[in-house]
Structures are given as structure tokens and as C-alpha cells.
Design a protein around this motif. Structure first.
Motif, PDB file in Angstrom:
ATOM      1  N   UNK A  29       0.846  -1.189   0.000  1.00 28.63           N
ATOM      2  CA  UNK A  29       0.000   0.000   0.000  1.00 28.63           C
ATOM      3  C   UNK A  29       0.881   1.238   0.000  1.00 28.63           C
ATOM      4  N   UNK A  30       0.722   2.110  -1.006  1.00 29.00           N
ATOM      5  CA  UNK A  30       1.560   3.307  -1.122  1.00 29.00           C
ATOM      6  C   UNK A  30       0.956   4.518  -0.419  1.00 29.00           C
ATOM      7  N   UNK A  31      -0.282   4.442   0.019  1.00 29.35           N
ATOM      8  CA  UNK A  31      -0.904   5.535   0.761  1.00 29.35           C
ATOM      9  C   UNK A  31      -0.374   5.504   2.200  1.00 29.35           C
ATOM     10  N   UNK A  32       0.253   6.588   2.685  1.00 29.17           N
ATOM     11  CA  UNK A  32       0.853   6.547   4.024  1.00 29.17           C
ATOM     12  C   UNK A  32      -0.152   6.293   5.139  1.00 29.17           C
ATOM     13  N   UNK A  33      -1.361   6.831   5.014  1.00 26.08           N
ATOM     14  CA  UNK A  33      -2.347   6.640   6.082  1.00 26.08           C
ATOM     15  C   UNK A  33      -3.017   5.278   5.979  1.00 26.08           C
ATOM     16  N   UNK A  34      -3.191   4.810   4.757  1.00 24.38           N
ATOM     17  CA  UNK A  34      -3.772   3.487   4.575  1.00 24.38           C
ATOM     18  C   UNK A  34      -2.805   2.375   4.925  1.00 24.38           C
ATOM     19  N   UNK A  35      -1.517   2.641   4.774  1.00 25.53           N
ATOM     20  CA  UNK A  35      -0.501   1.630   5.068  1.00 25.53           C
ATOM     21  C   UNK A  35      -0.472   1.291   6.556  1.00 25.53           C
ATOM     22  N   UNK A  36      -0.753   2.264   7.405  1.00 23.66           N
ATOM     23  CA  UNK A  36      -0.749   2.008   8.844  1.00 23.66           C
ATOM     24  C   UNK A  36      -1.819   0.987   9.195  1.00 23.66           C
ATOM     25  N   UNK A  37      -2.988   1.106   8.579  1.00 28.41           N
ATOM     26  CA  UNK A  37      -4.072   0.160   8.850  1.00 28.41           C
ATOM     27  C   UNK A  37      -3.823  -1.184   8.182  1.00 28.41           C
ATOM     28  N   UNK A  38      -3.170  -1.187   7.020  1.00 29.68           N
ATOM     29  CA  UNK A  38      -2.943  -2.428   6.283  1.00 29.68           C
ATOM     30  C   UNK A  38      -1.925  -3.322   6.989  1.00 29.68           C
ATOM     31  N   UNK A  39      -0.899  -2.712   7.554  1.00 30.14           N
ATOM     32  CA  UNK A  39       0.177  -3.489   8.174  1.00 30.14           C
ATOM     33  C   UNK A  39      -0.306  -4.176   9.440  1.00 30.14           C
ATOM     34  N   UNK A  40      -1.113  -3.505  10.206  1.00 39.60           N
ATOM     35  CA  UNK A  40      -1.617  -4.104  11.434  1.00 39.60           C
ATOM     36  C   UNK A  40      -0.832  -3.660  12.656  1.00 39.60           C
ATOM     37  N   UNK A  41      -1.269  -4.137  13.806  1.00 40.99           N
ATOM     38  CA  UNK A  41      -0.696  -3.720  15.081  1.00 40.99           C
ATOM     39  C   UNK A  41       0.750  -4.196  15.245  1.00 40.99           C
ATOM     40  N   UNK A  42       1.019  -5.465  14.920  1.00 34.54           N
ATOM     41  CA  UNK A  42       2.365  -6.026  15.123  1.00 34.54           C
ATOM     42  C   UNK A  42       3.377  -5.350  14.213  1.00 34.54           C
ATOM     43  N   UNK A  43       2.992  -5.088  12.969  1.00 31.97           N
ATOM     44  CA  UNK A  43       3.909  -4.394  12.044  1.00 31.97           C
ATOM     45  C   UNK A  43       4.225  -2.987  12.500  1.00 31.97           C
TER      46      UNK A  43
END
Length: 130
Positions: free
Chosen positions: A110-124
Motif C-alpha cells: 500500500x503506497x498511501x501513508x495513512x492506509x498503510x498504517x491500517x494495512x500493516x496491522x498492530x504487530x507491524x
């Protein structure tokens, strides 16, 4: 008479700004020149005792270092880390042997910086912020 007095005052005030002579003349021509940059003086800590030392220090970084052996060791370490980082970047981009396999996985595409936070998940995210 007034003209002679004015000239005497001018000559006296001009001598106040003349450099004081202490009998010693210091010139940069007497200093040893660097082998790498012959128009600069050789830094005092770069005396040729280390391999590859030819006095190249145009920014004066050797003057702020307490121990040049530590600076040499740190430069070698940082260079090796950079070489390892390039290998890691190429491996992540192209995969092992050009297989197209991306090491991080699909959640990191995911190249969207705000969407990437949600995509990676808590552990990431905890790996990044820890």
C-alpha cells in the motif's frame, strides 16, 4: 603651522592601526603542505601513519576527532552497513534470483501513508515504533 600640526595628528593616528612587530614572522609557506592538496597545509593529526593517509582533509574533520583510529573504524563499519543495506534493498525489490517474490509480502504494498498504517496491522506498527 596648522598644516604641520594636522599632518602630525594624522600620522600619529595612522600608526595606531599599524600591526605590531614582535620580531617573529609566521607565514603559511613555512608549514608542511599536504600531498593530496598541495595548496593547503597538512593537518597535524594526519602524519601518514595510517594506510592511505596523504593529508586529505579539506573540511578540517581531523581537528575535531580525539582519536583518528576510532573515526577510521567507524567509517569502515558504516561503509559495510551501507553495502549490506544495498543487498537488502535489491533482494526486497527483485526477490532471490529474479523470481519476482517480494520479501515483505502483500500487506506492505500500500503506497498511501495513512492506509498503510491500517494495512500493516498492530504487530507491524510495533516493529516500527519499538
Amino acid at each position: 603651522m596648522k598644516c604641520a600640526a594636522a599632518l602630525a595628528l594624522l600620522a600619529g593616528s595612522a600608526s595606531a592601526f599599524a600591526p605590531a612587530s614582535n620580531g617573529r614572522v609566521a607565514t603559511s609557506l613555512a608549514a608542511e603542505k599536504s600531498k593530496s592538496l598541495p595548496f593547503l597545509t597538512r593537518p597535524p593529526l594526519l602524519d601518514g601513519s595510517m594506510a592511505g593517509d596523504v593529508g586529505f582533509d579539506p573540511m578540517g574533520l581531523s581537528e575535531i576527532q580525539a582519536d583518528l583510529k576510532y573515526a577510521r573504524w567507524a567509517e569502515l563499519k558504516h561503509g559495510r552497513i551501507c553495502m549490506l543495506a544495498i543487498v537488502g534493498m535489491v533482494t526486497q525489490e527483485y526477490g532471490p534470483f529474479g523470481s519476482g517474490w517480494h520479501v515483505p509480502g502483500e500487506q506492505f504494498t500500500n503506497t498511501d501513508p495513512f492506509g498503510a498504517v491500517a494495512t500493516v496491522g498492530f504487530v507491524g506498527n510495533m516493529q516500527i515504533f519499538a
